[in-house]
Design a protein around this motif. Sequence first.
Motif, short mmCIF file in Angstrom:
data_model
loop_
_atom_site.label_atom_id
_atom_site.label_comp_id
_atom_site.label_asym_id
_atom_site.label_seq_id
_atom_site.Cartn_x
_atom_site.Cartn_y
_atom_site.Cartn_z
N VAL A 10 0.84 -1.20 0.00
CA VAL A 10 0.00 0.00 0.00
C VAL A 10 0.87 1.25 0.00
O VAL A 10 0.64 2.20 -0.76
CB VAL A 10 -0.94 0.00 1.23
CG1 VAL A 10 -1.68 1.34 1.33
CG2 VAL A 10 -1.95 -1.13 1.12
N LEU A 11 1.89 1.25 0.86
CA LEU A 11 2.80 2.40 0.92
C LEU A 11 3.56 2.57 -0.39
O LEU A 11 3.86 3.69 -0.80
CB LEU A 11 3.78 2.22 2.09
CG LEU A 11 3.16 2.27 3.49
CD1 LEU A 11 4.22 1.99 4.55
CD2 LEU A 11 2.50 3.63 3.74
N LYS A 12 3.86 1.44 -1.03
CA LYS A 12 4.54 1.51 -2.34
C LYS A 12 3.69 2.24 -3.36
O LYS A 12 4.18 3.08 -4.13
CB LYS A 12 4.84 0.08 -2.81
CG LYS A 12 5.56 -0.02 -4.16
CD LYS A 12 4.60 -0.19 -5.34
CE LYS A 12 3.84 -1.47 -5.25
NZ LYS A 12 2.91 -1.63 -6.43
N ASP A 13 2.39 1.95 -3.37
CA ASP A 13 1.50 2.64 -4.29
C ASP A 13 1.47 4.14 -4.01
O ASP A 13 1.48 4.96 -4.94
CB ASP A 13 0.08 2.06 -4.20
CG ASP A 13 -0.03 0.69 -4.87
OD1 ASP A 13 0.80 0.40 -5.75
OD2 ASP A 13 -0.94 -0.08 -4.51
N PHE A 14 1.43 4.50 -2.73
CA PHE A 14 1.44 5.92 -2.37
C PHE A 14 2.75 6.58 -2.79
O PHE A 14 2.75 7.71 -3.28
CB PHE A 14 1.23 6.09 -0.87
CG PHE A 14 -0.20 6.21 -0.47
CD1 PHE A 14 -0.84 7.43 -0.43
CD2 PHE A 14 -0.94 5.08 -0.15
CE1 PHE A 14 -2.17 7.54 -0.08
CE2 PHE A 14 -2.27 5.17 0.21
CZ PHE A 14 -2.89 6.41 0.24
N TYR A 15 3.84 5.87 -2.62
CA TYR A 15 5.15 6.42 -2.99
C TYR A 15 5.21 6.67 -4.50
O TYR A 15 5.72 7.71 -4.94
CB TYR A 15 6.25 5.46 -2.57
CG TYR A 15 7.63 5.91 -3.02
CD1 TYR A 15 8.29 6.94 -2.36
CD2 TYR A 15 8.25 5.30 -4.11
CE1 TYR A 15 9.55 7.36 -2.79
CE2 TYR A 15 9.50 5.71 -4.53
CZ TYR A 15 10.14 6.74 -3.86
OH TYR A 15 11.38 7.15 -4.30
N LEU A 16 4.69 5.74 -5.27
CA LEU A 16 4.73 5.89 -6.72
C LEU A 16 3.75 6.94 -7.23
O LEU A 16 3.99 7.55 -8.28
CB LEU A 16 4.43 4.54 -7.39
CG LEU A 16 5.48 3.43 -7.19
CD1 LEU A 16 5.00 2.13 -7.84
CD2 LEU A 16 6.82 3.84 -7.77
N GLN A 17 2.67 7.16 -6.48
CA GLN A 17 1.63 8.08 -6.95
C GLN A 17 1.69 9.47 -6.34
O GLN A 17 0.87 10.32 -6.67
CB GLN A 17 0.24 7.47 -6.67
CG GLN A 17 -0.03 6.15 -7.35
CD GLN A 17 0.15 6.23 -8.85
OE1 GLN A 17 -0.24 7.20 -9.49
NE2 GLN A 17 0.74 5.19 -9.43
N TRP A 18 2.67 9.72 -5.46
CA TRP A 18 2.67 11.02 -4.79
C TRP A 18 2.79 12.20 -5.77
O TRP A 18 2.19 13.26 -5.52
CB TRP A 18 3.76 11.09 -3.71
CG TRP A 18 5.17 11.27 -4.22
CD1 TRP A 18 6.10 10.29 -4.42
CD2 TRP A 18 5.81 12.50 -4.59
NE1 TRP A 18 7.26 10.82 -4.89
CE2 TRP A 18 7.13 12.19 -4.99
CE3 TRP A 18 5.40 13.84 -4.61
CZ2 TRP A 18 8.02 13.16 -5.44
CZ3 TRP A 18 6.30 14.81 -5.04
CH2 TRP A 18 7.59 14.46 -5.44
#
Length: 224
Positions: A10-18
């Motif tokens: 989940v955090l990976k998705d946020f990191y990629l989409q910031w």
Amino acid sequence: MSRSIVMRLVLKDFYLQWPVLAGALLLGFAMLALALFGGGPITFYVGSVSFLCVLILLNVLLVGSIVAQEKKDRVILFVLSLPVSTTQYALTKLVSSLLAFLIPFCLLGAAAVLAIALTPIPHGLIPLTMAVMMYVCLYFCIFLAVALAADSALLNTIVIILGNVLINFLIAWLLNRASVALAAKGPVAIWSPEILTSLTVEILGSLVALAAALLIILRKKDFL
């Protein structure tokens, strides 16, 4: 162990989409400022339409990159090397997509309502604004459900086209209702039956779409 990995995904998705989230917030606030403080009806129209376009673009970009593109790239083939099931991976996509959309959506929505409430702009626009914004939320939930349930570029394209077109019919329908049109120009927010009906359908539709996506995820054995 798997819970820790799910959280990391989940955090990976946020990191990629910031960059997308930050860009949507910056553009959204800028278009809101243009609409409210541009000083004329033309700038108000341009800012309002552009503000709505930012939300729709955020919807399309998030679902397209977090779900559809990862399916196309077969990212799950790597994820399956981790102690994570396909169901957990699909639920991760659902949660991360929802959070990535709802955070800027709620911030921009609250800013729009507060800006109208604290400026000379007719407060009667608040219900109409909420109804149109909730349509975007419904659009997102349906698009997310379709992207999660099916691996079809054609279906995704159909949802995008319909979602972008139908909002025009919603706005036209609402503004053609005398109670809505008159209330939008008034100093007080009036929640007419048409507005309440629209909000009810949009909220229930969003919940049904997410519930259907969740049910499909839990029953689907293969997320490829």
